[in-house]
Design a protein around this motif. Structure first.
Motif, PDB file in Angstrom:
ATOM      1  N   ASP A   1       0.832  -1.205   0.000  1.00 52.73           N
ATOM      2  CA  ASP A   1       0.000   0.000   0.000  1.00 52.73           C
ATOM      3  C   ASP A   1       0.867   1.257   0.000  1.00 52.73           C
ATOM      4  OD1 ASP A   1      -2.665   1.255   0.183  1.00 52.73           O
ATOM      5  OD2 ASP A   1      -1.924   1.931   2.140  1.00 52.73           O
TER       6      ASP A   1
ATOM      7  N   LEU B   1       2.603   1.617  -3.464  1.00 54.15           N
ATOM      8  CA  LEU B   1       1.672   2.085  -4.491  1.00 54.15           C
ATOM      9  C   LEU B   1       1.322   3.557  -4.287  1.00 54.15           C
ATOM     10  CD1 LEU B   1      -0.647  -1.020  -4.755  1.00 54.15           C
ATOM     11  CD2 LEU B   1       0.738  -0.074  -6.610  1.00 54.15           C
TER      12      LEU B   1
ATOM     13  N   GLU C   1       3.081   4.622  -7.398  1.00 54.01           N
ATOM     14  CA  GLU C   1       1.967   4.348  -8.314  1.00 54.01           C
ATOM     15  C   GLU C   1       2.176   3.085  -9.151  1.00 54.01           C
ATOM     16  OE1 GLU C   1      -0.380   8.016  -9.767  1.00 54.01           O
ATOM     17  OE2 GLU C   1       1.746   8.558  -9.970  1.00 54.01           O
TER      18      GLU C   1
ATOM     19  N   SER D   1      -5.312  -4.720  -2.544  1.00 51.11           N
ATOM     20  CA  SER D   1      -4.617  -3.447  -2.739  1.00 51.11           C
ATOM     21  C   SER D   1      -5.433  -2.419  -3.505  1.00 51.11           C
ATOM     22  CB  SER D   1      -3.297  -3.678  -3.470  1.00 51.11           C
ATOM     23  OG  SER D   1      -3.544  -4.100  -4.805  1.00 51.11           O
ATOM     24  N   GLY D   2      -6.416  -2.867  -4.256  1.00 55.61           N
ATOM     25  CA  GLY D   2      -7.169  -1.939  -5.090  1.00 55.61           C
ATOM     26  C   GLY D   2      -6.380  -1.503  -6.317  1.00 55.61           C
ATOM     27  N   ALA D   3      -5.300  -2.202  -6.605  1.00 56.99           N
ATOM     28  CA  ALA D   3      -4.453  -1.874  -7.751  1.00 56.99           C
ATOM     29  C   ALA D   3      -4.883  -2.697  -8.956  1.00 56.99           C
ATOM     30  CB  ALA D   3      -2.999  -2.155  -7.422  1.00 56.99           C
ATOM     31  N   GLU D   4      -4.369  -2.311 -10.097  1.00 56.13           N
ATOM     32  CA  GLU D   4      -4.643  -3.050 -11.321  1.00 56.13           C
ATOM     33  C   GLU D   4      -3.379  -3.773 -11.767  1.00 56.13           C
ATOM     34  OE1 GLU D   4      -6.663  -2.401 -15.665  1.00 56.13           O
ATOM     35  OE2 GLU D   4      -6.973  -0.964 -14.065  1.00 56.13           O
TER      36      GLU D   4
ATOM     37  N   PHE E   1       2.149  -3.784 -10.877  1.00 57.56           N
ATOM     38  CA  PHE E   1       0.878  -3.249 -10.395  1.00 57.56           C
ATOM     39  C   PHE E   1       0.840  -1.733 -10.554  1.00 57.56           C
ATOM     40  CE2 PHE E   1       1.141  -7.206  -8.044  1.00 57.56           C
ATOM     41  CZ  PHE E   1      -0.164  -7.662  -8.087  1.00 57.56           C
ATOM     42  N   TYR E   2      -0.367  -1.217 -10.820  1.00 53.98           N
ATOM     43  CA  TYR E   2      -0.569   0.230 -10.925  1.00 53.98           C
ATOM     44  C   TYR E   2      -1.791   0.635 -10.107  1.00 53.98           C
ATOM     45  CZ  TYR E   2      -2.114   4.709 -12.754  1.00 53.98           C
ATOM     46  OH  TYR E   2      -2.538   5.997 -12.854  1.00 53.98           O
ATOM     47  N   ARG E   3      -1.639   1.709  -9.346  1.00 53.51           N
ATOM     48  CA  ARG E   3      -2.768   2.330  -8.655  1.00 53.51           C
ATOM     49  C   ARG E   3      -2.544   3.839  -8.695  1.00 53.51           C
ATOM     50  NH1 ARG E   3      -3.634   0.845  -2.612  1.00 53.51           N
ATOM     51  NH2 ARG E   3      -2.131   2.504  -2.307  1.00 53.51           N
ATOM     52  N   HIS E   4      -3.491   4.547  -9.288  1.00 58.67           N
ATOM     53  CA  HIS E   4      -3.377   5.999  -9.450  1.00 58.67           C
ATOM     54  C   HIS E   4      -3.441   6.697  -8.090  1.00 58.67           C
ATOM     55  CE1 HIS E   4      -3.689   9.920 -11.234  1.00 58.67           C
ATOM     56  NE2 HIS E   4      -4.808  10.149 -10.564  1.00 58.67           N
ATOM     57  N   ASN E   5      -2.581   7.698  -7.914  1.00 61.96           N
ATOM     58  CA  ASN E   5      -2.589   8.545  -6.725  1.00 61.96           C
ATOM     59  C   ASN E   5      -2.555   9.988  -7.215  1.00 61.96           C
ATOM     60  OD1 ASN E   5      -2.247   9.934  -4.364  1.00 61.96           O
ATOM     61  ND2 ASN E   5      -0.368   8.910  -3.752  1.00 61.96           N
TER      62      ASN E   5
END
Length: 108
Positions: free
Chosen positions: A38, A41, A45, A70-73, A84-88
């Motif tokens: 977490d 990410l 990101e 994680s809520g990531a893609e 993994f990618y998760r926008h911030n």
């Protein structure tokens, strides 16, 4: 939040030069591993995760669990490494792998 093929291609290009920042071992997902993922990410990101599991089925199940927790893609998986990618929206430009490489890899 589904990524387009162009976004995935750009992220794979950026991710090629990254090293794994989180490793998941046979002990599975602990609170510490999830907290570190977490944090990574949120800061970067786009991160690589190494799955140190011998069986392919176990790695696939772990990937599904990581995406859900994680809520990531998942951008890409090759062998024992996943991207993994998760926008911030408030990511630090000096830490974010996306913002640091914004003008590279055909993104602009």
């Amino acid at each position: 939040m589904s990524l387009s093929q162009a976004q995935k291609k750009a992220f794979r290009s950026i991710g090629h030069h990254l090293d794994p920042v989180v490793t998941v071992s046979e002990n599975g997902l602990s609170e510490g591993v999830l907290a570190e993922l977490d944090r990574a990410l949120a800061d970067h990101e786009l991160v690589k995760v190494k799955l140190a599991l011998p069986e392919r089925e176990d790695r696939a199940a772990m990937l599904e669990e990581l995406v859900a927790e994680s809520g990531a893609e998942l951008v890409q998986k090759i062998g024992k490494v996943a991207l993994f990618y998760r926008h911030n929206p408030r990511a630090n430009p000096k830490l974010s792998n996306i913002r640091r490489f914004e003008e590279h890899h055909g993104r602009r």
